[in-house]
Motif scaffolding. Structure first.
Motif, mmCIF file in Angstrom:
data_model
loop_
_atom_site.group_PDB
_atom_site.id
_atom_site.type_symbol
_atom_site.label_atom_id
_atom_site.label_comp_id
_atom_site.label_asym_id
_atom_site.label_seq_id
_atom_site.Cartn_x
_atom_site.Cartn_y
_atom_site.Cartn_z
ATOM 1 N N ALA A 133 -8.440 -7.452 8.029
ATOM 2 C CA ALA A 133 -7.046 -7.427 8.505
ATOM 3 C C ALA A 133 -6.096 -7.820 7.377
ATOM 4 N N LEU A 134 -6.449 -8.820 6.583
ATOM 5 C CA LEU A 134 -5.630 -9.212 5.434
ATOM 6 C C LEU A 134 -5.548 -8.083 4.412
ATOM 7 N N ASP A 135 -6.679 -7.405 4.195
ATOM 8 C CA ASP A 135 -6.699 -6.287 3.243
ATOM 9 C C ASP A 135 -5.786 -5.155 3.718
ATOM 10 N N LYS A 136 -5.793 -4.867 5.012
ATOM 11 C CA LYS A 136 -4.931 -3.820 5.555
ATOM 12 C C LYS A 136 -3.459 -4.182 5.392
ATOM 13 N N MET A 137 -3.131 -5.459 5.627
ATOM 14 C CA MET A 137 -1.749 -5.914 5.463
ATOM 15 C C MET A 137 -1.318 -5.801 4.003
ATOM 16 N N ALA A 138 -2.226 -6.130 3.092
ATOM 17 C CA ALA A 138 -1.905 -6.062 1.663
ATOM 18 C C ALA A 138 -1.680 -4.603 1.221
ATOM 19 N N GLU A 139 -2.476 -3.700 1.774
ATOM 20 C CA GLU A 139 -2.330 -2.274 1.452
ATOM 21 C C GLU A 139 -0.997 -1.714 1.964
ATOM 22 N N ALA A 140 -0.533 -2.244 3.091
ATOM 23 C CA ALA A 140 0.711 -1.734 3.704
ATOM 24 C C ALA A 140 1.928 -2.088 2.859
ATOM 25 N N HIS A 141 1.823 -3.098 2.014
ATOM 26 C CA HIS A 141 2.973 -3.517 1.212
ATOM 27 C C HIS A 141 2.958 -2.893 -0.143
#
Length: 141
Positions: A133-141
């Motif tokens: 979930a953290l990786d997905k959030m980081a990719e979104a930015h």
């Protein structure tokens, strides 16, 4: 209860340490050196469970990496032995191989598996869910 977990290379250098029971910060290097020396000096044919002072050590070797867990006398050695293997499999699943970079992520994985010295999760998918979930959030930015 799990007292501590160490990841150590063949040269005896601590790559990661996580303590679940208070050990004075000044005494940790001596404790780690003594524990590591005791485990690394053992032959491969010898048992991976070692009596040490007032607790036990459970260790496993993966290539050039040793994982050593200090546990209380009441803890089940075989369950800790399997926990170590599961931990390595989770690292392998996330990183593609066991690496010693991104120690913050390794700590997150450990925190998902062990809390207050007790095993709380063994399911690999649930352990990795917060990191993914953290990786997905980081990719979104």
């Amino acid at each position: 209860m799990i007292k501590f977990l160490l990841m150590v290379n063949k040269q005896g250098q601590t790559r990661l340490s996580k303590y679940y029971e208070k050990v004075d910060i000044g005494k940790r290097p001596a404790l780690e050196a003594d524990v590591v020396k005791g485990c690394l000096s053992r032959k491969k044919e010898q048992c991976s469970f070692v009596e040490y002072k007032d607790f036990k050590l459970v260790y496993r070797q993966y290539a050039a990496l040793f994982i050593v867990v200090g546990i209380s006398d009441t803890e089940n050695e075989l369950s800790i032995y399997e926990l170590v293997h599961n931990f390595v499999e989770v690292l392998d699943k996330y990183f593609g191989h066991v690496i010693m970079f991104n120690l913050d992520k390794v700590h997150i994985i450990l925190d998902e598996m062990i809390q207050n010295g007790h095993i709380v999760e063994t399911n690999r998918n649930r352990i990795l869910a917060p990191l993914l979930a953290l990786d997905k959030m980081a990719e979104a930015h």
